[in-house]
Design an enzyme around this catalytic site. Structure first.
Site, mmCIF file in Angstrom:
data_model
loop_
_atom_site.group_PDB
_atom_site.id
_atom_site.type_symbol
_atom_site.label_atom_id
_atom_site.label_comp_id
_atom_site.label_asym_id
_atom_site.label_seq_id
_atom_site.Cartn_x
_atom_site.Cartn_y
_atom_site.Cartn_z
ATOM 1 N N ASP A 198 -59.946 -38.949 -0.546
ATOM 2 C CA ASP A 198 -58.662 -39.325 0.056
ATOM 3 C C ASP A 198 -58.593 -40.811 0.373
ATOM 4 O OD1 ASP A 198 -57.941 -36.721 -0.150
ATOM 5 O OD2 ASP A 198 -58.141 -36.244 1.981
ATOM 6 N N GLU A 224 -48.102 -11.634 -8.970
ATOM 7 C CA GLU A 224 -48.391 -12.860 -8.227
ATOM 8 C C GLU A 224 -48.326 -12.579 -6.728
ATOM 9 O OE1 GLU A 224 -44.132 -15.082 -8.541
ATOM 10 O OE2 GLU A 224 -45.105 -14.626 -10.431
ATOM 11 N N LYS A 231 -47.074 -12.607 -3.009
ATOM 12 C CA LYS A 231 -45.755 -12.820 -2.394
ATOM 13 C C LYS A 231 -45.932 -13.795 -1.240
ATOM 14 C CE LYS A 231 -41.649 -10.669 -0.501
ATOM 15 N NZ LYS A 231 -41.519 -11.692 0.542
ATOM 16 N N CYS A 283 -17.757 -0.956 26.232
ATOM 17 C CA CYS A 283 -16.302 -0.759 26.338
ATOM 18 C C CYS A 283 -15.932 0.619 26.881
ATOM 19 C CB CYS A 283 -15.627 -0.983 24.986
ATOM 20 S SG CYS A 283 -15.866 0.373 23.813
ATOM 21 N N CYS A 332 -13.770 -3.019 21.062
ATOM 22 C CA CYS A 332 -15.052 -3.025 21.779
ATOM 23 C C CYS A 332 -15.602 -4.443 21.881
ATOM 24 C CB CYS A 332 -16.051 -2.124 21.052
ATOM 25 S SG CYS A 332 -17.679 -2.100 21.806
#
Length: 677
Positions: free
Chosen positions: A38, A119, A121, A417, A438
């Site tokens: 890196d 593959e 998921k 209601c 409602c």
């Protein structure tokens, strides 16, 4: 440098650095074979930054240094998906997977097994990348599958997403679909650092990926450890599709798009089951979260023949892993009322962490389930995240049941209601009959009423609806059309301009169509397709409102349950009053014309590309009014593909299947010749 010519040696070095950095990105993200540490990569990157700063005229949009730097956005722009980004149907056991395989072989009239691609998921965020002549020009989220959000600036900051495709064998236009993830290691590090700063942490890597991708400031996204993997092609122009799906994935690798290495081509459903068992055992060793496997038919020709059903392809399925489970205590069982009046029992739980998510509420689905599982207040229960997403109560541990555990009964009245709650014989769901009156159904009803496929009131989002109800500015859906500018501007964060824009959108929504209006009412079981069917049959709302159950059942695609729901809705006094009030407030539509017999009647149409004279929805409505059917995907059952400007891969699929192609002019002539336009 203000007109000073860049020395050829410097220009050459800049181009060389870009090439080296892109090559190292390819080796790291696509091949998983980095060749430099890196620190050396950072040195190359910083050298390029310094040279571009000194010679800014050399900067190009695809330079590795241009991933970050854009100003924060005020809002994400909407993006229409030319080809809908559909989700997958799920199965949760071997029986479901075998049924999927059987359906395909029966549809294709095949006895022998054929190839699938298996593959992992990925448990991340779906993303669409659009490349024009190899250059990334747009990135968009899935959204509702039809309209997503433009997240191009944020996506450019993801190092694994190439700003320019590798090589020169890429098409003129290609849409690469895949998943954005936050690896577990990066997620843990991010949360540790956030805790140290006293900032908000994320519950799981998926939430972290989603939150990072939707930052308005791309400089924040750039600091998040995100990675992208490609898995599908959407639009394609200027290049023919290959034979198989696995060939598409090879394209991706050649172009510098990362692809998961664990993908495997298998023969028949037995191979899929072996792959599943392997991944169940090894899933924890993967660097990111997965919640199952995805199985796709390998042949693209067979995919095209199978086509789509509803919101999912017939040629693919997700086989989910068993959900993770934990124990906790039921503190209370309360009732929620949904948009269609369904009264659902919900368990309030002692908070417990399941699959990295704190769960304090869990659905009990319906009262039949509640009584079958025999869940009571005070019980110790097993909780799991169904499909690793929705929390549900599996059942009680009877050995731990306290003597005072309380059994819950179905309420006779709506908790909000106070209208009657009924549970028809043979049905699992109890429902409030209050309808649009409602208050509990009000919030969801308004959101549905204003949605894009209904009255399409731009700007009336979830938070604003909540605020209007909270401030008692809207007491039912008719309240939308009685809002005053002075009341809106008095609300927090609502200035004059915002109020004017909203009122303009509300006024515009008054002019609609009968199918949209019927869909907007939110009648149980009446989606936009059924709404169009009803409008075509009755032509007038009054006739529909007076129709008997028997009359409704005579209509094609209207079954006995749907007929009862439609009849019950229109015979509720409150609903009839609200409909009349909406019309009195100015909601109107042109009278539906009887379906004319034409070349369109009984035919299936697919649109691709942009039309000049009509929006996509207007064209689909005219097809429906003419007795035709408009679908979103090309299959062997498609009769015509209407080709607009910049057509997508539907055009190529139609050519491959030998389907009739017509341009916009020919389509308009069809409509005008029968008086539909």
């Amino acid at each position: 440098m203000n007109g000073v010519e860049v020395p050829a040696k410097i220009q050459k070095r800049i181009e060389r650095l870009r090439q080296e950095i892109n090559d190292h990105n390819y080796r790291y993200y696509v091949l998983s074979q980095p060749t430099i540490p890196d620190s050396v990569y950072d040195e190359l990157f910083h050298e390029l930054q310094k040279l571009e700063k000194k010679y800014p005229e050399t900067i190009t949009p695809s330079s590795p240094t241009q991933r970050v730097g854009a100003e924060p956005l005020k809002v994400f722009e909407p993006v229409h998906h030319e080809i809908p980004m559909l989700s997958l149907d799920n199965v949760f056991d071997e029986k479901g997977l075998r049924a999927f395989d059987k359906r395909i072989r029966q549809r294709l009239k095949l006895d022998k097994p054929f190839e699938y691609v298996c593959e992992p998921k990925m448990d991340g965020v779906a993303l669409s990348l659009l490349y024009e002549n190899g250059e990334l020009i747009r990135a968009a989220t899935r959204g509702d599958g039809y309209t997503g959000e433009n997240v191009t600036q944020n996506t450019r900051t993801i190092a694994s997403v190439p700003l320019q495709l590798r090589g020169n064998d890429y098409p003129e236009l290609v849409e690469i679909r895949g998943e954005v993830l936050m690896p577990r290691e990066g997620f843990a590090k991010f949360n540790r650092e956030a805790e140290k700063r006293g900032d908000k942490t994320f519950a799981n890597p998926r939430n972290a990926a989603s939150g990072s991708l939707r930052q308005l400031d791309p400089r924040i996204t750039a600091k998040r450890p995100l990675i992208f993997y490609g898995y599908l092609i959407g639009l394609l122009k200027g290049k023919d599709f290959p034979k198989n799906h696995c060939d598409v994935l090879k394209w991706f690798k050649d172009w510098g798009i990362p692809v998961i290495s664990e993908i495997k081509v298998v023969g028949g459903i037995e191979g899929c089951l072996d792959y599943y068992e392997h991944l169940v055992k090894t899933r924890e060793k993967m660097p990111f979260d997965i919640d199952g496997i995805v199985i796709k038919v390998n042949s693209l020709q067979v995919q095209a023949e199978l086509g789509f059903v509803s919101r999912a392809p017939r040629w693919a399925i997700a086989y989910k892993f068993p959900a993770q489970e934990k124990m906790t205590v039921v503190k209370a069982i309360e009732f929620q009322v949904g948009r269609t009046g369904a009264v659902t029992p919900v368990a309030r739980l002692e908070p417990v962490s399941v699959s990295g998510v704190t769960v304090s509420n869990a659905t009990l689905h319906n009262f039949d389930e509640l009584y079958r599982k025999d869940v009571r207040v005070g019980d110790t229960v097993i909780v799991r995240r169904a499909g690793d997403v929705i929390p549900e109560v599996v059942g009680p541990i009877l050995a731990k049941r306290p003597k005072k555990a309380k059994l819950i009964k179905i309420p006779s009245r709506c908790p909000v209601c106070h209208a009657e709650v009924i549970k028809p014989e043979g049905e699992a769901v109890a429902r409030c009959v209050g309808g649009l009156y409602c208050r509990a159904q009000l919030r969801e009803s308004i959101k549905h009423f204003a949605s894009r496929r209904a009255l399409d009131i731009e700007g009336l989002g979830d938070k604003l609806v909540e605020l209007f109800i909270q401030e008692k500015l809207i007491k039912d859906i008719t309240g939308i059309y009685q809002l005053k500018k002075s009341a809106i501007t008095a609300l927090p964060r609502m200035g004059e301009k915002s109020a004017e824009n909203l009122l303009t959108a509300i006024e515009k929504s008054k002019k609609t169509t009968l199918p949209r209006f019927l869909y907007a009412l939110g009648i149980r079981g009446v989606g936009d397709t059924t709404a169009r069917t009803l409008a075509r049959h009755f032509h007038e709302l009054d006739l529909l409102m007076k129709a008997s159950i028997e009359t409704l059942q005579e209509i094609r695609d209207i079954g006995p349950v749907a007929a009862e729901n439609i009849h019950a809705f229109f015979h509720q006094k409150h609903n009839a009053e609200l409909i009349n009030k909406l019309i009195h407030l100015g909601v109107h539509w042109p009278q539906e014309k009887a379906v004319v017999k034409s070349e369109i009647a009984g035919k299936t149409f697919v649109l691709t590309g942009a039309l000049k004279s009509l929006t996509r929805e207007e064209a689909e409505e005219k097809i429906e009014r003419s007795g035709g059917k408009a679908t979103s995907s090309v299959s062997k059952n498609t009769d015509y593909v209407i080709v607009g400007e910049n057509p997508g891969s539907k055009y190529e699929k139609a050519k491959a299947l030998g389907i009739s192609l017509i341009d916009e002019e020919a389509f308009l002539k069809l409509l005008k010749s029968k008086g539909v336009f």
